[in-house]
Design an enzyme around this catalytic site. Structure first.
Site, PDB file in Angstrom:
ATOM      1  N   ARG A  18     -10.508 -41.106 -17.594  1.00  0.00           N
ATOM      2  CA  ARG A  18     -11.044 -42.461 -17.477  1.00  0.00           C
ATOM      3  C   ARG A  18     -10.794 -43.096 -16.114  1.00  0.00           C
ATOM      4  O   ARG A  18     -11.725 -43.597 -15.470  1.00  0.00           O
ATOM      5  CB  ARG A  18     -10.444 -43.382 -18.555  1.00  0.00           C
ATOM      6  CG  ARG A  18     -11.203 -43.433 -19.837  1.00  0.00           C
ATOM      7  CD  ARG A  18     -10.243 -43.588 -20.989  1.00  0.00           C
ATOM      8  NE  ARG A  18      -9.229 -42.548 -20.949  1.00  0.00           N
ATOM      9  CZ  ARG A  18      -9.439 -41.307 -21.406  1.00  0.00           C
ATOM     10  NH1 ARG A  18     -10.587 -40.988 -21.912  1.00  0.00           N
ATOM     11  NH2 ARG A  18      -8.494 -40.400 -21.327  1.00  0.00           N
ATOM     12  N   THR A  19      -9.548 -43.104 -15.667  1.00  0.00           N
ATOM     13  CA  THR A  19      -9.229 -43.838 -14.437  1.00  0.00           C
ATOM     14  C   THR A  19      -9.933 -43.231 -13.231  1.00  0.00           C
ATOM     15  O   THR A  19     -10.550 -43.937 -12.433  1.00  0.00           O
ATOM     16  CB  THR A  19      -7.706 -43.880 -14.212  1.00  0.00           C
ATOM     17  OG1 THR A  19      -7.075 -44.445 -15.367  1.00  0.00           O
ATOM     18  CG2 THR A  19      -7.362 -44.742 -13.004  1.00  0.00           C
ATOM     19  N   HIS A  69       0.556 -49.569 -13.871  1.00  0.00           N
ATOM     20  CA  HIS A  69      -0.846 -49.129 -13.893  1.00  0.00           C
ATOM     21  C   HIS A  69      -1.703 -50.389 -13.716  1.00  0.00           C
ATOM     22  O   HIS A  69      -2.360 -50.847 -14.644  1.00  0.00           O
ATOM     23  CB  HIS A  69      -1.164 -48.438 -15.219  1.00  0.00           C
ATOM     24  CG  HIS A  69      -2.426 -47.635 -15.200  1.00  0.00           C
ATOM     25  ND1 HIS A  69      -3.379 -47.750 -14.209  1.00  0.00           N
ATOM     26  CD2 HIS A  69      -2.911 -46.709 -16.076  1.00  0.00           C
ATOM     27  CE1 HIS A  69      -4.380 -46.931 -14.471  1.00  0.00           C
ATOM     28  NE2 HIS A  69      -4.112 -46.279 -15.590  1.00  0.00           N
ATOM     29  N   ARG A 113      -2.933 -41.639  -8.039  1.00  0.00           N
ATOM     30  CA  ARG A 113      -2.098 -41.491  -9.235  1.00  0.00           C
ATOM     31  C   ARG A 113      -1.061 -40.417  -8.956  1.00  0.00           C
ATOM     32  O   ARG A 113      -1.381 -39.358  -8.415  1.00  0.00           O
ATOM     33  CB  ARG A 113      -2.934 -41.106 -10.455  1.00  0.00           C
ATOM     34  CG  ARG A 113      -2.065 -40.677 -11.645  1.00  0.00           C
ATOM     35  CD  ARG A 113      -2.816 -40.594 -12.931  1.00  0.00           C
ATOM     36  NE  ARG A 113      -3.204 -41.917 -13.395  1.00  0.00           N
ATOM     37  CZ  ARG A 113      -3.807 -42.136 -14.559  1.00  0.00           C
ATOM     38  NH1 ARG A 113      -4.089 -41.145 -15.367  1.00  0.00           N
ATOM     39  NH2 ARG A 113      -4.127 -43.365 -14.920  1.00  0.00           N
ATOM     40  N   LYS A 160       1.415 -26.791  -1.522  1.00  0.00           N
ATOM     41  CA  LYS A 160       2.016 -26.074  -0.387  1.00  0.00           C
ATOM     42  C   LYS A 160       3.240 -26.805   0.150  1.00  0.00           C
ATOM     43  O   LYS A 160       3.857 -26.357   1.122  1.00  0.00           O
ATOM     44  CB  LYS A 160       0.993 -25.934   0.738  1.00  0.00           C
ATOM     45  CG  LYS A 160      -0.298 -25.241   0.333  1.00  0.00           C
ATOM     46  CD  LYS A 160      -1.310 -25.295   1.471  1.00  0.00           C
ATOM     47  CE  LYS A 160      -2.648 -24.722   1.051  1.00  0.00           C
ATOM     48  NZ  LYS A 160      -3.665 -24.849   2.111  1.00  0.00           N
TER      49      LYS A 160
END
Length: 307
Positions: A51-52, A129, A101, A80
């Site tokens: 969703r986000t 959030h 995120r 890496k």
């Protein structure tokens, strides 16, 4: 240049302006379809998201802009060993704005400190959030007509649920808000939320374990899933995951105008039979998330659209 790390980064007046802008976008989408032409949004998602991430991408595309980025740490140079600081310095050369995120709390703050473009916290661990909170505020105001004078039930994982922590932080700034915190002992809200946010701001709240006993009191019920990815012990997750299941029988206890919200994804905590109830607003909430993120992008890029 501004970043968004927490819902508290915006004053109540600034939030009201953002919500007004989002409502205008909802009513007149054609007016905004070229607002970000030539602009690029980078989505840096070190954790899985549907969703986000897609909401941010849809928001930028609806504004006429372009999107680039990655959807997991494994598909980036983080695999890496590249640091967040180096990644954001590099992304700043490619994009005009960034949504990040990350599983580590505070990672977007580190990124913002090194970035030459606006950074949006799209969720950091169990911490904050803010764009989900803006989505929630827009949904509540649009469907209830106000953000004050509400009794709000928060149910499920209140310990690790960053959406819950951000929403509480945002709503304590509005008048006459009462929280009903519904969770098992193991998943109660963290002490810093209880003491530094609720008690310090003289907010009315109570903590209970049974959802049924408080359903008739609520103007709004915010359901959350028990998050498997936040548990260190699989046995604890299995024991708690189905503790709260909202079904048609429980909905009979609720007011006729109570709204049910959920940040999604859901697992078992809302039965699919509730989807057809007119009070179930969680899919409308997803659509409001696109409008909210469109408004946020315009504000952070300092783009205004003439009437």
């Amino acid at each position: 240049m501004r970043h968004l790390m927490s819902p508290l980064d915006f004053t109540v007046e600034e939030l009201d302006y953002l919500l007004d802008l989002a409502n205008d976008i909802e009513k007149y989408p054609e007016k905004y379809k070229r607002a970000c032409e030539g602009k690029k949004l980078a989505t840096l998602f070190y954790e899985p998201s549907t969703r986000t991430r897609l909401s941010f991408e849809a928001a930028m595309m609806n504004l006429g802009g372009n999107v680039l980025g990655f959807s997991s740490a494994a598909s980036s140079s983080a695999s890496k060993g590249e640091s967040v600081s180096d990644t954001i310095r590099m992304i700043s050369c490619y994009a005009d704005i960034c949504a990040m995120r990350h599983p580590k709390e505070g990672a977007p703050v580190v990124a913002a400190s090194k970035s030459s473009i606006p950074v949006i916290n799209a969720g950091d661990g169990g911490h904050q959030h803010p764009t989900q909170t803006i989505t929630d505020l827009l949904t509540i105001r649009s469907l209830k007509g106000r953000l004050s004078g509400l009794t709000i039930g928060l149910c499920g994982d209140l310990k690790f649920g960053r959406t819950v922590h951000s929403l509480i932080n945002a709503l304590v700034r509005y008048e006459d808000i009462t929280f009903v915190l519904i969770s098992p002992e193991e998943l109660k809200i963290p002490d810093y939320i209880r003491e530094d946010v609720l008690i310090q701001n003289n907010i009315k709240f109570k903590e209970v374990e049974r959802l049924e006993e408080v359903m008739p009191e609520l103007d709004l019920l915010y359901m959350t899933r028990v998050q498997r990815e936040r548990f260190f012990n699989e046995e604890d997750y299995v024991r708690l995951k189905d503790r709260y299941i909202l079904d048609a029988k429980k909905m009979e206890l609720a007011r006729e105008d109570m709204l049910v919200l959920h940040p999604l994804p859901r697992v078992n905590e809302i039965s699919v039979e509730v989807d057809n109830d007119t009070r179930a607003a969680y899919f409308r909430q997803v659509q409001y998330g696109v409008y909210a993120r469109m408004a946020l992008i315009l504000i952070l890029l300092e783009i205004s659209v003439d009437a």
